[in-house]
Design a protein around this motif. Structure first.
Motif, PDB file in Angstrom:
ATOM      1  N   VAL A 113       0.857  -1.193   0.000  1.00  0.00           N
ATOM      2  CA  VAL A 113       0.000   0.000   0.000  1.00  0.00           C
ATOM      3  C   VAL A 113       0.889   1.237   0.000  1.00  0.00           C
ATOM      4  CG1 VAL A 113      -1.658   1.355   1.358  1.00  0.00           C
ATOM      5  CG2 VAL A 113      -1.932  -1.118   1.173  1.00  0.00           C
ATOM      6  N   ASN A 114       0.468   2.259  -0.732  1.00  0.00           N
ATOM      7  CA  ASN A 114       1.158   3.548  -0.717  1.00  0.00           C
ATOM      8  C   ASN A 114       0.400   4.561   0.137  1.00  0.00           C
ATOM      9  OD1 ASN A 114       3.116   2.727  -2.605  1.00  0.00           O
ATOM     10  ND2 ASN A 114       1.845   3.371  -4.337  1.00  0.00           N
ATOM     11  N   LEU A 115       1.138   5.357   0.899  1.00  0.00           N
ATOM     12  CA  LEU A 115       0.583   6.532   1.559  1.00  0.00           C
ATOM     13  C   LEU A 115       1.076   7.738   0.781  1.00  0.00           C
ATOM     14  CD1 LEU A 115       1.293   5.746   5.347  1.00  0.00           C
ATOM     15  CD2 LEU A 115      -0.601   4.955   3.910  1.00  0.00           C
ATOM     16  N   ILE A 116       0.180   8.468   0.137  1.00  0.00           N
ATOM     17  CA  ILE A 116       0.612   9.592  -0.695  1.00  0.00           C
ATOM     18  C   ILE A 116      -0.037  10.889  -0.225  1.00  0.00           C
ATOM     19  CG2 ILE A 116       0.912   8.043  -2.653  1.00  0.00           C
ATOM     20  CD1 ILE A 116      -1.503   9.392  -3.958  1.00  0.00           C
ATOM     21  N   GLY A 117       0.652  11.975  -0.484  1.00  0.00           N
ATOM     22  CA  GLY A 117       0.102  13.280  -0.166  1.00  0.00           C
ATOM     23  C   GLY A 117       1.051  14.187   0.587  1.00  0.00           C
ATOM     24  N   GLU A 118       2.021  13.608   1.306  1.00  0.00           N
ATOM     25  CA  GLU A 118       2.945  14.421   2.088  1.00  0.00           C
ATOM     26  C   GLU A 118       4.373  14.192   1.605  1.00  0.00           C
ATOM     27  OE1 GLU A 118       1.857  16.642   3.926  1.00  0.00           O
ATOM     28  OE2 GLU A 118      -0.155  16.024   4.522  1.00  0.00           O
ATOM     29  N   PHE A 119       5.264  15.127   1.956  1.00  0.00           N
ATOM     30  CA  PHE A 119       6.667  15.037   1.548  1.00  0.00           C
ATOM     31  C   PHE A 119       7.563  14.611   2.696  1.00  0.00           C
ATOM     32  CE2 PHE A 119       4.593  18.374  -0.983  1.00  0.00           C
ATOM     33  CZ  PHE A 119       4.659  17.766  -2.230  1.00  0.00           C
ATOM     34  N   ALA A 120       7.024  14.578   3.897  1.00  0.00           N
ATOM     35  CA  ALA A 120       7.736  14.069   5.067  1.00  0.00           C
ATOM     36  C   ALA A 120       6.957  12.858   5.584  1.00  0.00           C
ATOM     37  CB  ALA A 120       7.838  15.141   6.152  1.00  0.00           C
ATOM     38  N   PRO A 121       7.609  11.949   6.287  1.00  0.00           N
ATOM     39  CA  PRO A 121       6.905  10.769   6.790  1.00  0.00           C
ATOM     40  C   PRO A 121       5.869  11.139   7.841  1.00  0.00           C
ATOM     41  CG  PRO A 121       9.301  10.496   6.914  1.00  0.00           C
ATOM     42  CD  PRO A 121       9.037  11.945   6.627  1.00  0.00           C
ATOM     43  N   PHE A 122       4.911  10.247   8.027  1.00  0.00           N
ATOM     44  CA  PHE A 122       3.997  10.397   9.146  1.00  0.00           C
ATOM     45  C   PHE A 122       4.712   9.963  10.423  1.00  0.00           C
ATOM     46  CE2 PHE A 122       1.278  10.429   5.512  1.00  0.00           C
ATOM     47  CZ  PHE A 122       0.267  11.322   5.863  1.00  0.00           C
ATOM     48  N   LEU A 123       4.179  10.401  11.548  1.00  0.00           N
ATOM     49  CA  LEU A 123       4.790  10.067  12.834  1.00  0.00           C
ATOM     50  C   LEU A 123       4.946   8.560  12.956  1.00  0.00           C
ATOM     51  CD1 LEU A 123       2.820  12.528  15.141  1.00  0.00           C
ATOM     52  CD2 LEU A 123       5.185  12.762  14.371  1.00  0.00           C
ATOM     53  N   ASP A 124       6.085   8.140  13.496  1.00  0.00           N
ATOM     54  CA  ASP A 124       6.377   6.709  13.574  1.00  0.00           C
ATOM     55  C   ASP A 124       5.333   5.937  14.358  1.00  0.00           C
ATOM     56  OD1 ASP A 124       8.668   7.016  12.067  1.00  0.00           O
ATOM     57  OD2 ASP A 124       9.989   7.218  13.806  1.00  0.00           O
TER      58      ASP A 124
END
Length: 432
Positions: free
Chosen positions: A193-204
């Motif tokens: 699965v891809n998480l798209i929309g941001e240029f920095a990672p989401f919180l771990d």
């Protein structure tokens, strides 16, 4: 005579309806006071994740800025601050270039020179152009194809067009499409699965990762976490995309058209019951059930702990933050607090929240950061115990503040919990 600061109460705005938004709240109807942009040094190409930095999200890529010297100067500042100096190159335009467009004939050669100057061939060269080419009507797709054929490497456009910020495809929407443009069709893997929309990672510690693992997902890809170009290309193997920023809708549509990867959009929310409902709906779409109870309980505890210690707190809410101003304001009201002021951009999508805010707090004042009248704003005329957002801090310099604009992106229960933990810590500091 000094002009009064314009605002409208939530009740008044809700009564008018989204078809009768006052001209003072519409930037196309008056001069613009760009306080949010100025505070964050956030032109489409500046600090944070503006177009220039966002365009380098592709691992191994470099950028060629084609622009007048004035636009190049802030790039040198950005590159030094962010550690990007070895990935930025410049093709500066003179007056004749601006008048005739002759710089376009230099781009292909410049791209090849950049590639040849590096020890390792870049995975892509991003061509960043400014409002000058918007006014010239430059066909950047054609320019990039020509440069790619000449240099023998992928070349993609990045449009740093401040003029189109409020258009159909603003710069940050366009760049999100560009950074996925090199993905090519691959066999799909049902456990990716891809998480798209941001240029920095989401919180771990975001529950998104655990919830997806619950249903058998083994590989979760984000462009910001891709270790190399091959891992970036493996995003084409995803079974589906989770679209986590509305500015990525165009990119998701393009990915679906080219690669056949469907997308499901999720909204960043701070109302805990709505977060739970959204996961229920996601589970329904996927034919699964998520067990989110422990994440719900953890977030609720953070909210309850703050509310018990600081009941009926009055907030002023800005828009320079990782939240929607009006949705967050509604969440705070529903948790039993007060919202005296909101500084935000009113849109059709916000009206669902504005109507509910009007029911709970009809006298909440709604300002727009874009109104020149905000130059006359005086915080002595308002009440706030704490502010959220960089702009809200500017308007209330002596008030406790939580900027809430970190690069690592909050989402869901984890984001809600972290926000209230930071609110608690900020109030405690304010008491010392």
């Amino acid at each position: 005579m000094e002009r009064e600061v314009y605002y409208i109460t939530a009740a008044e705005l809700a009564k008018r309806g989204k078809g009768q938004i006052p001209d003072e709240l519409l930037s196309s109807k008056h001069l613009i006071y760009s306080s949010p942009a100025t505070l964050s040094f956030n032109s489409p190409g500046a600090q944070g994740f503006g177009v220039k930095r966002a365009g380098l999200a592709i691992p191994g890529s470099v950028m060629l800025l084609v622009a007048p010297g004035c636009c190049g100067r802030n790039t040198t500042m950005l590159s030094k601050i962010g550690g990007y100096s070895e990935r930025f190159f410049y093709l500066l335009m003179d007056d004749t270039d601006i008048v005739t467009g002759r710089h376009l004939n230099k781009i292909s050669k410049a791209v090849k020179e950049v590639a040849d100057s590096l020890e390792e061939t870049p995975t892509a060269v991003m061509i960043c152009i400014t409002c000058v080419d918007a006014l010239l009507g430059t066909d950047m797709d054609r320019v990039c194809r020509k440069a790619s054929d000449y240099a023998g490497i992928p070349v993609l456009p990045c449009y740093m067009y401040a003029l189109t910020r409020e258009g159909r495809v603003p710069p940050m929407t366009q760049v999100r499409k560009s950074i996925y443009a090199l993905l090519e069709p691959r066999k799909k893997k049902p456990t990716t699965v891809n998480l798209i929309g941001e240029f920095a990672p989401f919180l771990d510690d975001s529950e998104l990762y655990d919830l997806l693992h619950q249903i058998g997902v083994k590989k979760i890809l984000e462009i910001a976490r891709c270790k190399d170009f091959e891992e970036y290309l493996s995003m084409a193997e995803a079974n589906f995309n989770l679209i986590l920023n509305p500015e990525a809708r165009l990119a998701a549509e393009d990915i679906k058209r080219r690669l056949g990867i469907p997308g499901i959009e999720l909204t960043r929310l701070y109302q805990i019951d709505k977060i739970h409902k959204q996961y229920e709906l996601l589970g329904g779409a996927l034919g699964v059930t998520f067990d989110d109870q422990k994440y719900y309980d953890s977030a609720k505890k953070a909210v309850d702990d703050f509310t018990e210690k600081y009941p009926n707190t009055t907030f002023a809410i800005g828009e320079c933050m990782n939240a929607g101003s009006f949705e967050l304001a509604l969440a705070l009201l529903r948790y039993g607090h007060q919202v005296s002021e909101i500084y935000g951009t009113v849109s059709d999508e916000n009206f669902i929240y504005i109507k509910k805010i009007a029911e709970l707090s009809p006298e909440t004042k709604i300002y727009t950061n874009l109104s020149p009248s905000m130059l006359n704003y005086d915080c002595s005329d308002s009440v706030a115990d704490i502010t959220i957002g960089k702009d809200a801090e500017y308007y209330h310099p002596d008030c406790v503040n939580v900027p809430w604009n970190q690069e690592r992106q909050p989402f869901g229960y984890s984001g809600l919990r972290h926000l209230f933990e930071e609110l608690t810590e900020a109030m405690e500091r304010g008491e010392q």
